[in-house]
Design an enzyme around this catalytic site. Structure first.
Site, PDB file in Angstrom:
ATOM      1  N   HIS A   1      -4.580   1.403   7.345  1.00  0.00           N
ATOM      2  CA  HIS A   1      -3.184   1.730   7.031  1.00  0.00           C
ATOM      3  C   HIS A   1      -2.531   2.230   8.312  1.00  0.00           C
ATOM      4  O   HIS A   1      -3.209   2.824   9.165  1.00  0.00           O
ATOM      5  CB  HIS A   1      -3.095   2.875   6.002  1.00  0.00           C
ATOM      6  CG  HIS A   1      -3.490   2.512   4.607  1.00  0.00           C
ATOM      7  ND1 HIS A   1      -4.277   3.329   3.821  1.00  0.00           N
ATOM      8  CD2 HIS A   1      -3.195   1.436   3.844  1.00  0.00           C
ATOM      9  CE1 HIS A   1      -4.457   2.769   2.638  1.00  0.00           C
ATOM     10  NE2 HIS A   1      -3.821   1.622   2.629  1.00  0.00           N
TER      11      HIS A   1
ATOM     12  N   CYS B   1      -3.212  11.161   3.783  1.00  0.00           N
ATOM     13  CA  CYS B   1      -3.489  10.275   2.641  1.00  0.00           C
ATOM     14  C   CYS B   1      -3.307  11.009   1.333  1.00  0.00           C
ATOM     15  O   CYS B   1      -2.956  10.423   0.317  1.00  0.00           O
ATOM     16  CB  CYS B   1      -4.939   9.794   2.661  1.00  0.00           C
ATOM     17  SG  CYS B   1      -5.402   8.875   4.107  1.00  0.00           S
TER      18      CYS B   1
ATOM     19  N   GLU C   1       0.820  -1.212   0.000  1.00  0.00           N
ATOM     20  CA  GLU C   1       0.000   0.000   0.000  1.00  0.00           C
ATOM     21  C   GLU C   1       0.852   1.260   0.000  1.00  0.00           C
ATOM     22  O   GLU C   1       0.371   2.353   0.287  1.00  0.00           O
ATOM     23  CB  GLU C   1      -0.954  -0.024   1.196  1.00  0.00           C
ATOM     24  CG  GLU C   1      -1.896  -1.230   1.210  1.00  0.00           C
ATOM     25  CD  GLU C   1      -3.145  -1.047   0.329  1.00  0.00           C
ATOM     26  OE1 GLU C   1      -3.732   0.046   0.361  1.00  0.00           O
ATOM     27  OE2 GLU C   1      -3.531  -2.002  -0.370  1.00  0.00           O
TER      28      GLU C   1
HETATM   29  O1  SUG Z   1      -7.833   2.823   0.077  1.00  0.00           O
HETATM   30  N1  SUG Z   1     -10.621   4.923   0.165  1.00  0.00           N
HETATM   31  C1  SUG Z   1      -9.203   4.771   0.257  1.00  0.00           C
HETATM   32  C2  SUG Z   1      -8.652   5.704   1.298  1.00  0.00           C
HETATM   33  C3  SUG Z   1      -7.157   5.703   1.279  1.00  0.00           C
HETATM   34  C4  SUG Z   1      -6.583   6.446   2.424  1.00  0.00           C
HETATM   35  N2  SUG Z   1      -5.172   6.456   2.335  1.00  0.00           N
HETATM   36  C5  SUG Z   1      -4.322   6.408   3.375  1.00  0.00           C
HETATM   37  N3  SUG Z   1      -4.728   6.089   4.585  1.00  0.00           N
HETATM   38  N4  SUG Z   1      -3.078   6.614   3.150  1.00  0.00           N
HETATM   39  C6  SUG Z   1      -8.844   3.317   0.589  1.00  0.00           C
HETATM   40  O2  SUG Z   1      -9.567   2.693   1.374  1.00  0.00           O
HETATM   41  C7  SUG Z   1     -12.803   4.582  -0.867  1.00  0.00           C
HETATM   42  C8  SUG Z   1     -13.395   4.678  -2.240  1.00  0.00           C
HETATM   43  C9  SUG Z   1     -14.887   4.521  -2.261  1.00  0.00           C
HETATM   44  O3  SUG Z   1     -15.436   3.832  -1.407  1.00  0.00           O
HETATM   45  O4  SUG Z   1     -15.511   5.098  -3.196  1.00  0.00           O
HETATM   46  C10 SUG Z   1     -11.302   4.404  -0.879  1.00  0.00           C
HETATM   47  O5  SUG Z   1     -10.754   3.835  -1.792  1.00  0.00           O
END
Ligand code: SUG
Length: 448
Positions: free
Chosen positions: A250, A371, A174
């Site tokens: 994460h 993020c 990730e």
């Molecule tokens: O991978 N949300 C992302 C959020 C990422 C956050 N990044 C960090 N913590 N670095 C994920 O879960 C949701 C998309 C949706 O449901 O439409 C999403 O992909």
């Protein structure tokens, strides 16, 4: 020679929507199907970039991706013209269309892992695109991510790009969201801290019971090998599986680090004492003095941390030596978290100030300030080799705001994703964007 940390924020794409696509990410699941506002989302992100630039930080921008991803829908058997592909997917397999429309590349902390040149065997900055293969909608990001990073850091003397790891769960990666670098100064050799959720091959590491652990130990080890990191400059730690089961998908949802400081929740890791001792020792051998700030569960529960995204903050070094924490508005709305932050900044410790940003559009999908940014520590001559088109300036900010005003919708719901016009809007916008950011051809529609 001076060195900097530069933040490359993801520009939110025109299809930003709430697809409920991320099992284990509480915000994504609970806002599933809510109406989104892509224009507002992009502007909230741009406002953060501008504010950091105005405060004197180095700020860059990372371009969004082509969505709907028609090529992916074709690979799943939908045929005909692009409009027919979208129409058939909408009729027969809406979840696949929704996944192919996600603007999730905005969370650039997941774009790749970066090791600065001071840490690597060949003295170059190394990038490994993250395969993100725990979630289908994210697993389709890395080919374009690699092309965009290649166009931003296009100088072989200073930058090395590695393709994503093999696309299987055993190498689930990730990117920088599970990677933190500690150092005395940004240009000094540092200690790279990799946090994993499970091991694919070693049964000694307890896995979470409810939600998936996205990052494996084996993926982190592979990235460290690819980047040419030495064993005495790397620490691996297991994330506490109990917090993954509470929505900490994460490490950057439960800990953040910068320079010599680690700001973390009491429940973030397994074997915390051992982890801190190893980090402290290795950093000391590189001239640094680890300062670990533990947030006790009595002050802020894991639930409050997940709701407020306290740890998904940006910890930045100001010119005067003090550190600044960039937090989302949700932290001010949570009394426990806000009270804690008042005490923290008054405590005389390294974190002197807190600034609040409204990032609600991204937050509702589980993406906070941290993020939205990819950190790249660069020496002066490396910074000079970055494509200048992606470096934020007052004039680029104005241009991008106007670009958003011209091309973005202010409402998007699931049924809008089936509109083939959305694809045309997205391609027109991105074609113009590649010219604004001087990226060349990076999108499938430009390469066909
Ligand atoms: O991978 N949300 C992302 C959020 C990422 C956050 N990044 C960090 N913590 N670095 C994920 O879960 C949701 C998309 C949706 O449901 O439409 C999403 O992909």
């Amino acid at each position: 020679m001076s060195a900097f940390e530069m933040n490359f924020d993801g520009l939110v794409g025109p299809t930003h929507n709430y697809g409920g696509l991320s099992y284990g990410n509480v915000a994504s699941q609970s806002n599933s199907q809510a109406g989104s506002n892509p224009k507002e989302a992009a502007k909230q992100g741009l406002a953060k970039m501008k504010a950091l630039m105005d405060m004197g930080f180095q700020q860059g921008v990372l371009a969004p991706q082509e969505r709907p991803n028609v090529a992916v829908l074709r690979s799943l058997g939908f045929t005909g013209t692009d409009a027919q592909v979208i129409e058939k997917a909408a009729k027969d397999a809406m979840p696949l269309l929704v996944a192919s429309c996600s603007a999730s590349s905005m969370w650039t902390a997941n774009a790749c892992t970066v090791s600065p040149s001071a840490d690597t065997a060949d003295g170059r900055v190394h990038f490994t695109a993250a395969n993100l293969n725990c979630k289908f909608h994210r697993s389709i990001e890395h080919p374009t991510t690699s092309r965009v990073l290649g166009a931003m850091f296009a100088n072989e003397q200073h930058f090395v790009h590695h393709a994503a790891l093999p696309a299987v769960g055993q190498f689930g990666d990730e990117g920088a969201a599970n990677h933190t670098r500690f150092c005395k100064g940004y240009g000094d050799a540092g200690v790279e801290f990799f946090v994993f959720g499970r091991s694919a091959f070693d049964g000694r590491f307890p896995a979470p019971q409810r939600y998936p652990a996205r990052q494996t130990l084996e993926a982190s080890q592979a990235v460290a090998r690819l980047h040419g990191l030495s064993d005495d400059g790397v620490v691996y730690a297991q994330q506490n599986p109990a917090v993954i089961d509470q929505g900490v998908f994460h490490n950057d949802v439960i800990a953040v680090g910068n320079g010599e400081v680690l700001f973390y929740h009491q429940d973030a890791f397994l074997d915390t004492d051992k982890v801190l001792a190893e980090l402290g020792d290795k950093l000391a051998r590189r001239g640094g003095n680890l300062q670990a700030i533990c947030v006790p569960r009595e002050a802020v529960s894991v639930e409050d941390a997940v709701k407020s995204y306290l740890f998904n903050s940006q910890l930045l070094s100001r010119a005067d030596g003090g550190m600044l924490l960039i937090v989302p508005e949700e932290c001010r709305n949570n009394a426990n978290v806000w009270n804690y932050l008042q005490r923290l900044t008054a405590s005389g410790g390294p974190i002197k100030d807190v600034q609040v940003f409204d990032l609600k559009q991204s937050m509702q999908n589980g993406g906070g300030p941290a993020c939205l940014r990819l950190r790249v520590a660069l020496k002066e001559q490396e910074l000079a080799a970055v494509n200048p088109g992606v470096i934020m300036t007052a004039s680029l900010y104005d241009t991008l705001n106007l670009w958003v005003d011209t091309h973005y919708r202010d409402r998007l719901s699931e049924s809008d994703l089936a509109d083939p016009q959305l694809l045309n809007e997205c391609r027109t916008a991105l074609d113009e964007l590649t010219q604004i950011l001087k990226l060349g051809a990076v999108y499938p529609f430009q390469l066909a």
